[in-house]
Design a protein around this motif. Structure first.
Motif: not given
Ligand SMILES: Cc1ncc(COP(=O)(O)O)c(C=O)c1O
Length: 366
Positions: A224, A226, A196
């Motif tokens: 992501t 985000s 991830d």
């Molecule tokens: C390690 C990690 N992976 C994935 C995500 C979630 O990402 P997304 O907003 O794309 O669902 C987060 C969100 O805080 C995260 O900390």
């Protein structure tokens, strides 16, 4: 009222499933604290303090086809990602955030009772989605410095035969990066590694394994929009998957999870990558300043981070009370008190003025 009890219909394992505890939404907090949202310094969910690019916001306001379903294959977005990343579009899948893809991988692979390996402290969705999909979630804790315990992971793979191993790099909540040599060692194991990389854009170049996702049959890399692109509210992420898994993923994926708005903003972000690099530079500079400001607070011990947040060990003060004291002043941070994360606060990197408000708030909590 009839005697019919709809809860008797609920799948058995869901009765005992621990609920995911999301942070409170902005609007709710604003009401609870009695503060207008512009007075709140939100450093609790690793969002981008600069938001989406202004051009992306304009485009969203001018979207011609919000009444038409989006392309279920997110073709334009996958092509743009492919051009930027050098990974064929055929290996890329977009989703409503990396979160959707974490769940999708598990839905595809997990039969009830299959094992999923996680290395806590880490992102909570791996265990949440594992449990939701009726996996047996086995933990191999990280070391005290948050490094992966490779011999313990190797033993667990031999003994537990997991189907999937989740590793976040940089890891949430501490911000440490898994060395490439460690990841190479994990890729030699008979398990699917879901790497991830939600925060990889804040790490030094050369820290990613994305380019390798094609050569490896046991590597999935998730990303992501985000964090670096400031699109957390629009929900858009993507993953690079082994070619052999793609037909199965397409088969089970809900068609319209990536909205037209999310695609529009994500495409704009890729087209204006240079602008986002400037934002990234500001965040990295502020991460450095935040680290030195936190180091100067006598009861905080910050850990070095390669992400857009900093984890602090609280020493000699009650971390829960500190969190509450900050919240009363409209400064929100994430509090942890669980094995491996006793008395910890995780603080997202904000704008310089957010750091100033945070430090002033720390200094005035009684
Ligand atoms: C390690 C990690 N992976 C994935 C995500 C979630 O990402 P997304 O907003 O794309 O669902 C987060 C969100 O805080 C995260 O900390």
């Amino acid at each position: 009222m009839s005697a019919f009890d709809p809860t008797a219909l609920v799948r058995a394992h869901i009765h005992t499933l621990p609920a995911y505890e999301p942070i409170l939404p902005f609007e709710v907090l604003s009401r609870q604290l009695g503060l207008p949202s512009e007075r709140i310094v939100k450093l609790d969910a690793n969002e981008n303090p600069y938001g989406a690019l202004p051009g992306a916001m304009r485009l969203l306001g001018e979207m011609p086809y919000p009444h038409i379903y989006p392309d279920p294959s997110s073709l334009l977005l996958r092509e743009a990602l492919s051009a930027q990343l050098g990974v064929p579009a055929e290996n890329l899948l977009a989703g409503a955030g990396a979160d959707e893809l974490i769940d999708l991988v598990l839905r595809l692979l997990i039969e009830p009772g299959d094992t999923v390996l996680i290395c806590p402290p880490t992102f909570g969705m791996y265990a949440f989605d594992g449990n939701l999909n009726r996996a047996r979630v086995v933990s191999v804790p990280r070391r005290d410095d948050f490094a992966l315990d490779l011999p313990a992971i190797e033993r667990a793979v031999q003994v537990e035969h997991p189907k999937v191993l989740f590793i976040a790099s940089p890891n949430n909540p501490d911000g440490s990066l898994a060395p490439l040599a460690d990841l190479e060692q994990l890729l030699a194991l008979p398990v699917l590694l879901v790497l991830d990389e939600a925060y990889i854009e804040f790490a030094p170049p050369g820290s990613s394994l994305l380019q390798q996702a094609l050569q490896r049959n046991n590597l999935v890399v998730l990303r992501t929009f985000s964090k670096w692109a400031g699109l957390a509210g629009l929900r858009v992420g993507y993953g690079a998957f082994p070619a052999a898994l793609m037909p199965y993923l397409w088969k089970i994926k809900q068609p319209y999870t990536v909205s037209a708005a999310a695609s529009t903003a994500a495409l704009y972000s890729l087209e204006h990558y240079q602008e986002l690099l400037t934002v990234r530079e500001r965040i990295l500079a502020e991460r450095e300043r935040l680290f030195s400001c936190l180091s100067a607070v006598p009861f905080l011990h910050p850990y070095p981070s390669q992400a857009n947040f900093i984890l602090c060990q609280v020493e000699g003060r009650d971390a829960a009370q500190l969190k509450q004291g900050l919240a009363r002043q409209g400064v929100l941070v994430r509090y942890f008190n669980q094995p491996g994360l006793q008395d910890c606060l995780r603080i997202s990197v904000g704008r310089p003025e957010h750091t100033d408000r945070l430090i002033a708030a720390f200094n005035s909590v009684p």
